[in-house]
Design a protein around this motif. Sequence first.
Motif, PDB file in Angstrom:
ATOM      1  N   ASP A   1     -11.029  -8.747   7.628  1.00  7.86           N
ATOM      2  CA  ASP A   1     -12.337  -8.665   8.276  1.00  7.86           C
ATOM      3  C   ASP A   1     -12.639  -7.230   8.706  1.00  7.86           C
ATOM      4  O   ASP A   1     -13.760  -6.739   8.554  1.00  7.86           O
ATOM      5  CB  ASP A   1     -12.361  -9.606   9.479  1.00  7.86           C
ATOM      6  N   ARG A   2     -11.631  -6.540   9.232  1.00  4.65           N
ATOM      7  CA  ARG A   2     -11.835  -5.165   9.712  1.00  4.65           C
ATOM      8  C   ARG A   2     -12.037  -4.180   8.564  1.00  4.65           C
ATOM      9  O   ARG A   2     -12.838  -3.253   8.681  1.00  4.65           O
ATOM     10  CB  ARG A   2     -10.629  -4.710  10.551  1.00  4.65           C
ATOM     11  N   HIS A   3     -11.323  -4.366   7.457  1.00  2.00           N
ATOM     12  CA  HIS A   3     -11.265  -3.315   6.453  1.00  2.00           C
ATOM     13  C   HIS A   3     -11.964  -3.631   5.131  1.00  2.00           C
ATOM     14  O   HIS A   3     -12.235  -2.705   4.358  1.00  2.00           O
ATOM     15  CB  HIS A   3      -9.801  -2.969   6.161  1.00  2.00           C
ATOM     16  N   LEU A   4     -12.259  -4.912   4.866  1.00  7.40           N
ATOM     17  CA  LEU A   4     -12.808  -5.251   3.558  1.00  7.40           C
ATOM     18  C   LEU A   4     -14.087  -6.079   3.595  1.00  7.40           C
ATOM     19  O   LEU A   4     -14.803  -6.121   2.605  1.00  7.40           O
ATOM     20  CB  LEU A   4     -11.764  -6.025   2.733  1.00  7.40           C
TER      21      LEU A   4
ATOM     22  N   LEU B   1      -7.257  -8.647   9.535  1.00  6.07           N
ATOM     23  CA  LEU B   1      -7.114  -7.371   8.841  1.00  6.07           C
ATOM     24  C   LEU B   1      -8.173  -7.224   7.749  1.00  6.07           C
ATOM     25  O   LEU B   1      -8.821  -6.174   7.630  1.00  6.07           O
ATOM     26  CB  LEU B   1      -5.711  -7.287   8.236  1.00  6.07           C
TER      27      LEU B   1
ATOM     28  N   GLN C   1      -8.844  -5.357  -3.052  1.00  3.83           N
ATOM     29  CA  GLN C   1      -9.251  -3.956  -3.116  1.00  3.83           C
ATOM     30  C   GLN C   1      -9.237  -3.446  -4.546  1.00  3.83           C
ATOM     31  O   GLN C   1     -10.153  -2.733  -4.977  1.00  3.83           O
ATOM     32  CB  GLN C   1      -8.321  -3.108  -2.241  1.00  3.83           C
TER      33      GLN C   1
ATOM     34  N   TYR D   1       0.812  -1.215   0.000  1.00  6.69           N
ATOM     35  CA  TYR D   1       0.000   0.000   0.000  1.00  6.69           C
ATOM     36  C   TYR D   1       0.849   1.269   0.000  1.00  6.69           C
ATOM     37  O   TYR D   1       0.325   2.362  -0.224  1.00  6.69           O
ATOM     38  CB  TYR D   1      -0.931   0.021   1.210  1.00  6.69           C
TER      39      TYR D   1
END
Length: 259
Positions: free
Chosen positions: A88-91, A86, A65, A30
């Motif tokens: 699960d939290r963001h995508l 990670l 993403q 990223y």
Amino acid sequence: MTATAETLPAGAAARLKTALGVARSLVIYYGQPWRRAALKRFYRDLVAPGDLVFDIGAHVGSRSQTLLSLGARVVAVEPQPAFAALLDRHLASRLVALERVAVGAEEGEVTLRISSRHPTVTTVSDRFIDGVRDTDGFREVVWDQAITLPMTTLDRLIASHGLPAFCKIDVEGAEADILRGLSQPVALIAFEYIPAMPAITREAVTRLMQLGPYRFNRVIGETHRFVSSGWVDAEALLAGLDALPPDAPSGDVYARLAA
């Protein structure tokens, strides 16, 4: 005194190493926006809005993403707990599904071997570990954790979510095993190749040719551009890969079902 992995209790040290490893992956995938822009341009020619895509080995979600940004519907598969958390939290809210399982030739259970310091090279393949541990880039890697988790197949994922237009596989040496769990052709498949382990690539290509009339191309590393100007047959692809030295960069083979 500042805490380091060496001064902490074993469990805390492993968690710190994993956190640092995840952070390193986030920076790599990223922290270089030009690479993500190149990946989006590359995928735009391969994936259409509304296409169902399987991201097997979703890692920190950079591919998922990008595919989501192109309007694809994505099933992300990631067995490594730190990466799955990670995602699960963001995508998760944007995905068709997040599957926290390994994928292989058959359903059951499997041992996932994790490197706390280098979680990117988490694998279910002892063959992979044996094949790369003495090569450049892997000599410092220690697989210091092991967990047991469910294993499914591509056939089972297709039964649950539908036939994907594109399936990306990046699972550190288990690519051929995953393709053995597929009994029908998928229009476009990408899987990682490692020059130090040519037998796995050959097995994967052989399996694909049993499923349908595929043509091939490849990408080196994170360049996001094809090596060949046109798609080639299996023999030409393998000849090109066989000519690479074992310490050549890894990359991705793309297999497209011929019309």
